[in-house]
Motif scaffolding. Structure first.
Motif, PDB file in Angstrom:
ATOM      1  N   PRO A  18       0.975  -1.021  -0.038  1.00  0.00           N
ATOM      2  CA  PRO A  18       0.208   0.053   0.163  1.00  0.00           C
ATOM      3  C   PRO A  18       0.893   1.237   0.022  1.00  0.00           C
ATOM      4  O   PRO A  18       1.947   1.391   0.919  1.00  0.00           O
ATOM      5  N   PHE A  19       0.496   2.236  -0.780  1.00  0.00           N
ATOM      6  CA  PHE A  19       1.484   3.621  -0.831  1.00  0.00           C
ATOM      7  C   PHE A  19       0.200   4.681  -1.271  1.00  0.00           C
ATOM      8  O   PHE A  19      -0.664   4.582  -1.821  1.00  0.00           O
ATOM      9  N   VAL A  20       0.730   5.978  -1.088  1.00  0.00           N
ATOM     10  CA  VAL A  20       0.200   6.999  -1.516  1.00  0.00           C
ATOM     11  C   VAL A  20       1.110   7.953  -2.021  1.00  0.00           C
ATOM     12  O   VAL A  20       2.234   7.928  -1.428  1.00  0.00           O
ATOM     13  N   GLY A  21       0.899   8.825  -3.001  1.00  0.00           N
ATOM     14  CA  GLY A  21       1.991   9.687  -3.651  1.00  0.00           C
ATOM     15  C   GLY A  21       1.528  11.117  -3.440  1.00  0.00           C
ATOM     16  O   GLY A  21       0.562  11.543  -3.339  1.00  0.00           O
ATOM     17  N   PHE A  22       2.758  11.929  -3.557  1.00  0.00           N
ATOM     18  CA  PHE A  22       2.521  13.369  -3.409  1.00  0.00           C
ATOM     19  C   PHE A  22       3.372  13.952  -4.333  1.00  0.00           C
ATOM     20  O   PHE A  22       4.648  13.490  -4.531  1.00  0.00           O
ATOM     21  N   ASP A  23       2.982  14.850  -5.211  1.00  0.00           N
ATOM     22  CA  ASP A  23       3.744  15.430  -6.370  1.00  0.00           C
ATOM     23  C   ASP A  23       3.917  16.963  -6.201  1.00  0.00           C
ATOM     24  O   ASP A  23       2.893  17.505  -6.072  1.00  0.00           O
ATOM     25  N   SER A  24       5.178  17.216  -6.177  1.00  0.00           N
ATOM     26  CA  SER A  24       5.341  18.831  -5.872  1.00  0.00           C
ATOM     27  C   SER A  24       5.753  19.506  -7.267  1.00  0.00           C
ATOM     28  O   SER A  24       5.592  20.935  -6.965  1.00  0.00           O
ATOM     29  N   ASP A  25       5.520  18.957  -8.419  1.00  0.00           N
ATOM     30  CA  ASP A  25       5.816  19.685  -9.437  1.00  0.00           C
ATOM     31  C   ASP A  25       4.459  20.216 -10.054  1.00  0.00           C
ATOM     32  O   ASP A  25       3.494  20.020 -10.547  1.00  0.00           O
ATOM     33  N   LYS A  26       4.411  21.828 -10.017  1.00  0.00           N
ATOM     34  CA  LYS A  26       3.257  22.420 -10.131  1.00  0.00           C
ATOM     35  C   LYS A  26       2.909  22.407 -11.610  1.00  0.00           C
ATOM     36  O   LYS A  26       1.645  22.554 -12.176  1.00  0.00           O
ATOM     37  N   SER A  27       3.817  22.340 -12.681  1.00  0.00           N
ATOM     38  CA  SER A  27       3.425  22.377 -14.131  1.00  0.00           C
ATOM     39  C   SER A  27       3.209  21.232 -14.803  1.00  0.00           C
ATOM     40  O   SER A  27       2.310  20.879 -15.782  1.00  0.00           O
ATOM     41  N   HIS A  28       4.097  19.945 -14.734  1.00  0.00           N
ATOM     42  CA  HIS A  28       3.971  18.655 -15.262  1.00  0.00           C
ATOM     43  C   HIS A  28       4.276  17.588 -14.195  1.00  0.00           C
ATOM     44  O   HIS A  28       5.328  17.031 -14.673  1.00  0.00           O
ATOM     45  N   GLY A  29       3.626  17.543 -13.157  1.00  0.00           N
ATOM     46  CA  GLY A  29       4.003  16.380 -12.360  1.00  0.00           C
ATOM     47  C   GLY A  29       3.853  15.141 -12.800  1.00  0.00           C
ATOM     48  O   GLY A  29       2.796  14.705 -13.407  1.00  0.00           O
ATOM     49  N   ALA A  30       5.071  14.315 -12.733  1.00  0.00           N
ATOM     50  CA  ALA A  30       4.976  12.817 -13.426  1.00  0.00           C
ATOM     51  C   ALA A  30       4.135  11.910 -12.638  1.00  0.00           C
ATOM     52  O   ALA A  30       3.295  11.023 -13.193  1.00  0.00           O
ATOM     53  N   LEU A  31       4.142  11.816 -11.441  1.00  0.00           N
ATOM     54  CA  LEU A  31       3.165  10.901 -10.514  1.00  0.00           C
ATOM     55  C   LEU A  31       1.832  11.322 -10.985  1.00  0.00           C
ATOM     56  O   LEU A  31       1.112  10.311 -10.879  1.00  0.00           O
ATOM     57  N   LEU A  32       1.539  12.469 -10.770  1.00  0.00           N
ATOM     58  CA  LEU A  32       0.083  12.807 -11.013  1.00  0.00           C
ATOM     59  C   LEU A  32      -0.449  12.457 -12.595  1.00  0.00           C
ATOM     60  O   LEU A  32      -1.560  12.061 -12.569  1.00  0.00           O
ATOM     61  N   ARG A  33       0.567  12.518 -13.446  1.00  0.00           N
ATOM     62  CA  ARG A  33       0.296  11.961 -14.919  1.00  0.00           C
ATOM     63  C   ARG A  33       0.350  10.498 -14.987  1.00  0.00           C
ATOM     64  O   ARG A  33      -0.719  10.053 -15.427  1.00  0.00           O
ATOM     65  N   PHE A  34       1.287   9.811 -14.478  1.00  0.00           N
ATOM     66  CA  PHE A  34       1.286   8.320 -14.480  1.00  0.00           C
ATOM     67  C   PHE A  34       0.340   7.433 -13.459  1.00  0.00           C
ATOM     68  O   PHE A  34       0.151   6.492 -13.877  1.00  0.00           O
ATOM     69  N   TYR A  35       0.446   7.996 -12.331  1.00  0.00           N
ATOM     70  CA  TYR A  35      -0.222   7.292 -11.344  1.00  0.00           C
ATOM     71  C   TYR A  35      -1.212   8.192 -10.552  1.00  0.00           C
ATOM     72  O   TYR A  35      -1.312   8.290  -9.108  1.00  0.00           O
ATOM     73  N   ALA A  36      -2.130   8.693 -11.241  1.00  0.00           N
ATOM     74  CA  ALA A  36      -3.208   9.729 -10.829  1.00  0.00           C
ATOM     75  C   ALA A  36      -4.050   9.064  -9.719  1.00  0.00           C
ATOM     76  O   ALA A  36      -4.503   9.798  -8.875  1.00  0.00           O
TER      77      ALA A  36
END
Length: 229
Positions: A33-51
């Motif tokens: 089990p995991f949760v991710g946080f993405d600090s890139d405001k413009s093109h966050g990779a975790l938000l893009r690939f593991y939304a």
């Protein structure tokens, strides 16, 4: 213990987000089990690939960063992955210092690890030196030598910082090169690494391209297994 994985390196383009994506896929493939946080405001990779697993975090707002610790404390054994954008380390360190995070972590049952991703250039060596100056042996650090950004790490060897890191208990992880054409197709299709190994997916890879991704993942997973997540 719950583990917070901070994936950084401060310099842009060294492969921080690639390592964050790799850790996310590792957790999925190993039923962790995991949760991710993405600090890139413009093109966050975790938000893009593991939304489905990831939320944004703002590094210059303490109340936003506090959510990282709250997420780790809320569910024991859940991994927390934080993909740090370039030039965010100063704000992160200020938050850690003002919050006494390293001192508080054992009381909360938290383990904090910093994955310092670097390429073969001089800038990455200088940033490693600054990281070691700041934390010494107080922080669990893994030095990721990203061969996708160059495989000649002679500058690191000659600088003495690699030996210094070892003496401070820093562990090393070589991240082997993946054939560039495969990585381009994965990124163009916004595919997870798992999807990249499947036939009929959006990336349109051939049989041997998919096999190269599988081989690369297997090698990377063996390195991560040795470090523990």
């Amino acid at each position: 213990m719950s583990m917070i994985h901070l994936i950084g390196g401060e310099k842009g383009g060294v492969g921080k987000s690639l390592m964050a994506r790799l850790l996310a896929q590792y957790c999925i493939d190993h039923d962790l089990p995991f949760v991710g946080f993405d600090s890139d405001k413009s093109h966050g990779a975790l938000l893009r690939f593991y939304a489905d697993y990831t939320s944004p975090v703002v590094v210059d707002r303490y109340e936003s960063l506090d959510r990282i610790v709250e997420a780790a404390s809320a569910e024991p054994l859940r991994r927390v992955l934080v993909d740090l954008a370039a030039q965010t380390q100063a704000a992160l360190v200020q938050w850690m210092n003002d919050s006494g995070l390293l001192e508080l972590a054992p009381e909360l049952g938290l383990q904090i690890r910093y994955w310092h991703v670097m390429d073969s250039g001089r800038d990455s060596v200088d940033l490693l030196r600054a990281l070691l100056d700041r934390f010494g042996g107080r922080l669990d650090i893994v030095l990721v030598l990203n061969q996708l950004r160059g495989d000649d790490f002679s500058i690191l060897e000659q600088s003495g910082q690699k030996q210094r890191a070892r003496e401070l208990g820093v562990r090393l992880m070589p991240l082997k090169r993946l054939h560039e054409a495969a990585m381009i197709k994965i990124d163009a299709a916004s595919s997870s690494f798992w999807a990249a190994t499947q036939s009929g997916a959006a990336h349109e890879m051939g049989i041997l391209e998919r096999q190269r991704v599988k081989t690369w993942l297997k090698t990377a997973y063996q390195e991560i297994d040795a470090l523990g997540v």
